[in-house]
Design a protein around this motif. Structure first.
Motif, PDB file in Angstrom:
ATOM      1  N   ARG A   1       0.834  -1.212   0.000  1.00 55.64           N
ATOM      2  CA  ARG A   1       0.000   0.000   0.000  1.00 55.64           C
ATOM      3  C   ARG A   1       0.864   1.255   0.000  1.00 55.64           C
ATOM      4  O   ARG A   1       0.582   2.217  -0.715  1.00 55.64           O
ATOM      5  CB  ARG A   1      -0.916   0.008   1.220  1.00 55.64           C
ATOM      6  N   ARG A   2       1.908   1.262   0.836  1.00 51.87           N
ATOM      7  CA  ARG A   2       2.800   2.418   0.907  1.00 51.87           C
ATOM      8  C   ARG A   2       3.491   2.647  -0.435  1.00 51.87           C
ATOM      9  O   ARG A   2       3.590   3.776  -0.918  1.00 51.87           O
ATOM     10  CB  ARG A   2       3.838   2.212   2.011  1.00 51.87           C
ATOM     11  N   LEU A   3       3.952   1.582  -1.058  1.00 51.70           N
ATOM     12  CA  LEU A   3       4.601   1.692  -2.365  1.00 51.70           C
ATOM     13  C   LEU A   3       3.622   2.210  -3.416  1.00 51.70           C
ATOM     14  O   LEU A   3       3.980   3.067  -4.227  1.00 51.70           O
ATOM     15  CB  LEU A   3       5.155   0.334  -2.793  1.00 51.70           C
ATOM     16  N   ALA A   4       2.386   1.734  -3.387  1.00 46.92           N
ATOM     17  CA  ALA A   4       1.377   2.203  -4.343  1.00 46.92           C
ATOM     18  C   ALA A   4       1.088   3.687  -4.138  1.00 46.92           C
ATOM     19  O   ALA A   4       0.976   4.444  -5.107  1.00 46.92           O
ATOM     20  CB  ALA A   4       0.102   1.383  -4.206  1.00 46.92           C
ATOM     21  N   ARG A   5       0.979   4.110  -2.881  1.00 46.80           N
ATOM     22  CA  ARG A   5       0.743   5.541  -2.608  1.00 46.80           C
ATOM     23  C   ARG A   5       1.906   6.384  -3.092  1.00 46.80           C
ATOM     24  O   ARG A   5       1.714   7.434  -3.722  1.00 46.80           O
ATOM     25  CB  ARG A   5       0.538   5.767  -1.111  1.00 46.80           C
ATOM     26  N   ASN A   6       3.130   5.933  -2.813  1.00 48.12           N
ATOM     27  CA  ASN A   6       4.309   6.690  -3.245  1.00 48.12           C
ATOM     28  C   ASN A   6       4.386   6.774  -4.762  1.00 48.12           C
ATOM     29  O   ASN A   6       4.720   7.816  -5.326  1.00 48.12           O
ATOM     30  CB  ASN A   6       5.586   6.065  -2.683  1.00 48.12           C
TER      31      ASN A   6
ATOM     32  N   ARG B   1       1.640  11.618 -10.146  1.00 46.87           N
ATOM     33  CA  ARG B   1       0.856  12.865 -10.149  1.00 46.87           C
ATOM     34  C   ARG B   1       1.769  14.091 -10.161  1.00 46.87           C
ATOM     35  O   ARG B   1       1.472  15.079 -10.827  1.00 46.87           O
ATOM     36  CB  ARG B   1      -0.082  12.920  -8.950  1.00 46.87           C
ATOM     37  N   ASP B   2       2.870  14.034  -9.420  1.00 47.65           N
ATOM     38  CA  ASP B   2       3.777  15.181  -9.354  1.00 47.65           C
ATOM     39  C   ASP B   2       4.619  15.344 -10.617  1.00 47.65           C
ATOM     40  O   ASP B   2       5.047  16.453 -10.933  1.00 47.65           O
ATOM     41  CB  ASP B   2       4.710  15.051  -8.144  1.00 47.65           C
ATOM     42  N   HIS B   3       4.893  14.268 -11.329  1.00 46.79           N
ATOM     43  CA  HIS B   3       5.779  14.309 -12.494  1.00 46.79           C
ATOM     44  C   HIS B   3       5.104  13.755 -13.748  1.00 46.79           C
ATOM     45  O   HIS B   3       5.725  13.068 -14.546  1.00 46.79           O
ATOM     46  CB  HIS B   3       7.052  13.500 -12.208  1.00 46.79           C
ATOM     47  N   SER B   4       3.847  14.074 -13.923  1.00 48.95           N
ATOM     48  CA  SER B   4       3.081  13.461 -15.002  1.00 48.95           C
ATOM     49  C   SER B   4       3.649  13.778 -16.389  1.00 48.95           C
ATOM     50  O   SER B   4       3.735  12.891 -17.238  1.00 48.95           O
ATOM     51  CB  SER B   4       1.611  13.883 -14.921  1.00 48.95           C
ATOM     52  N   TRP B   5       4.040  15.013 -16.646  1.00 48.98           N
ATOM     53  CA  TRP B   5       4.547  15.348 -17.978  1.00 48.98           C
ATOM     54  C   TRP B   5       5.887  14.671 -18.256  1.00 48.98           C
ATOM     55  O   TRP B   5       6.151  14.233 -19.380  1.00 48.98           O
ATOM     56  CB  TRP B   5       4.670  16.860 -18.164  1.00 48.98           C
ATOM     57  N   GLY B   6       6.710  14.558 -17.267  1.00 57.44           N
ATOM     58  CA  GLY B   6       7.981  13.862 -17.438  1.00 57.44           C
ATOM     59  C   GLY B   6       7.780  12.386 -17.752  1.00 57.44           C
ATOM     60  O   GLY B   6       8.480  11.798 -18.582  1.00 57.44           O
ATOM     61  N   ILE B   7       6.794  11.777 -17.098  1.00 56.46           N
ATOM     62  CA  ILE B   7       6.500  10.366 -17.339  1.00 56.46           C
ATOM     63  C   ILE B   7       5.931  10.177 -18.741  1.00 56.46           C
ATOM     64  O   ILE B   7       6.282   9.238 -19.449  1.00 56.46           O
ATOM     65  CB  ILE B   7       5.553   9.826 -16.258  1.00 56.46           C
ATOM     66  N   ILE B   8       5.052  11.101 -19.155  1.00 59.37           N
ATOM     67  CA  ILE B   8       4.487  11.021 -20.512  1.00 59.37           C
ATOM     68  C   ILE B   8       5.600  11.160 -21.544  1.00 59.37           C
ATOM     69  O   ILE B   8       5.655  10.410 -22.527  1.00 59.37           O
ATOM     70  CB  ILE B   8       3.399  12.100 -20.706  1.00 59.37           C
ATOM     71  N   ALA B   9       6.520  12.087 -21.330  1.00 63.60           N
ATOM     72  CA  ALA B   9       7.634  12.280 -22.264  1.00 63.60           C
ATOM     73  C   ALA B   9       8.543  11.058 -22.300  1.00 63.60           C
ATOM     74  O   ALA B   9       8.988  10.633 -23.376  1.00 63.60           O
ATOM     75  CB  ALA B   9       8.432  13.518 -21.872  1.00 63.60           C
ATOM     76  N   THR B  10       8.799  10.461 -21.140  1.00 65.54           N
ATOM     77  CA  THR B  10       9.639   9.262 -21.087  1.00 65.54           C
ATOM     78  C   THR B  10       8.970   8.111 -21.823  1.00 65.54           C
ATOM     79  O   THR B  10       9.618   7.399 -22.604  1.00 65.54           O
ATOM     80  CB  THR B  10       9.908   8.870 -19.620  1.00 65.54           C
ATOM     81  N   ALA B  11       7.676   7.909 -21.598  1.00 66.67           N
ATOM     82  CA  ALA B  11       6.951   6.836 -22.283  1.00 66.67           C
ATOM     83  C   ALA B  11       6.958   7.060 -23.791  1.00 66.67           C
ATOM     84  O   ALA B  11       7.149   6.116 -24.571  1.00 66.67           O
ATOM     85  CB  ALA B  11       5.527   6.746 -21.758  1.00 66.67           C
ATOM     86  N   ALA B  12       6.767   8.314 -24.220  1.00 66.36           N
ATOM     87  CA  ALA B  12       6.788   8.619 -25.657  1.00 66.36           C
ATOM     88  C   ALA B  12       8.173   8.364 -26.241  1.00 66.36           C
ATOM     89  O   ALA B  12       8.307   7.819 -27.344  1.00 66.36           O
ATOM     90  CB  ALA B  12       6.366  10.066 -25.891  1.00 66.36           C
ATOM     91  N   GLY B  13       9.216   8.725 -25.491  1.00 71.21           N
ATOM     92  CA  GLY B  13      10.582   8.486 -25.960  1.00 71.21           C
ATOM     93  C   GLY B  13      10.888   7.005 -26.096  1.00 71.21           C
ATOM     94  O   GLY B  13      11.499   6.570 -27.076  1.00 71.21           O
ATOM     95  N   VAL B  14      10.465   6.222 -25.120  1.00 69.10           N
ATOM     96  CA  VAL B  14      10.686   4.773 -25.180  1.00 69.10           C
ATOM     97  C   VAL B  14       9.913   4.176 -26.352  1.00 69.10           C
ATOM     98  O   VAL B  14      10.427   3.335 -27.094  1.00 69.10           O
ATOM     99  CB  VAL B  14      10.290   4.105 -23.841  1.00 69.10           C
ATOM    100  N   ALA B  15       8.672   4.626 -26.548  1.00 64.99           N
ATOM    101  CA  ALA B  15       7.867   4.125 -27.663  1.00 64.99           C
ATOM    102  C   ALA B  15       8.519   4.488 -29.002  1.00 64.99           C
ATOM    103  O   ALA B  15       8.550   3.662 -29.928  1.00 64.99           O
ATOM    104  CB  ALA B  15       6.452   4.685 -27.590  1.00 64.99           C
TER     105      ALA B  15
END
Length: 93
Positions: A58-63, A69-83
């Motif tokens: 549960r703690r890991l899921a919350r983190n 949520r805090d780094h959503s655009w960075g995650i989207i950019a990383t996923a797009a780069g990997v794709a």
């Protein structure tokens, strides 16, 4: 809660030591008591460690949720780069 967990571990250690000490004692009543004790000890340890694991998950899921949520655009950019990279690599063949 931490004290309870430490107390349960101490009881488990003492119980295991008692079971080892009485391993050579014969008699139906003693063997029956040993079997019940081993079963109870196993159930208690499973319960304690299962709860602990659920709390960690549960703690890991919350983190993870907070990080996404805090780094959503960075995650989207990383996923797009990997794709894009995977797409380029599969296109080369």
């Amino acid at each position: 809660m931490k004290d309870l967990r430490n107390d349960l571990r101490a009881v488990a250690r003492d119980t295991e030591a008692l079971l080892k000490a009485t391993a050579e004692v014969t008699g139906d009543r003693v063997q029956e008591a040993r079997a019940r004790t081993e079963k109870s000890l196993g159930q208690m340890l499973d319960s304690v460690y299962d709860r602990k694991m659920r709390r960690r998950v549960r703690r890991l899921a919350r983190n993870t949720d907070d990080y996404v949520r805090d780094h959503s655009w960075g995650i989207i950019a990383t996923a797009a780069g990997v794709a894009l990279l995977v797409g380029l690599l599969t296109r080369r063949d």
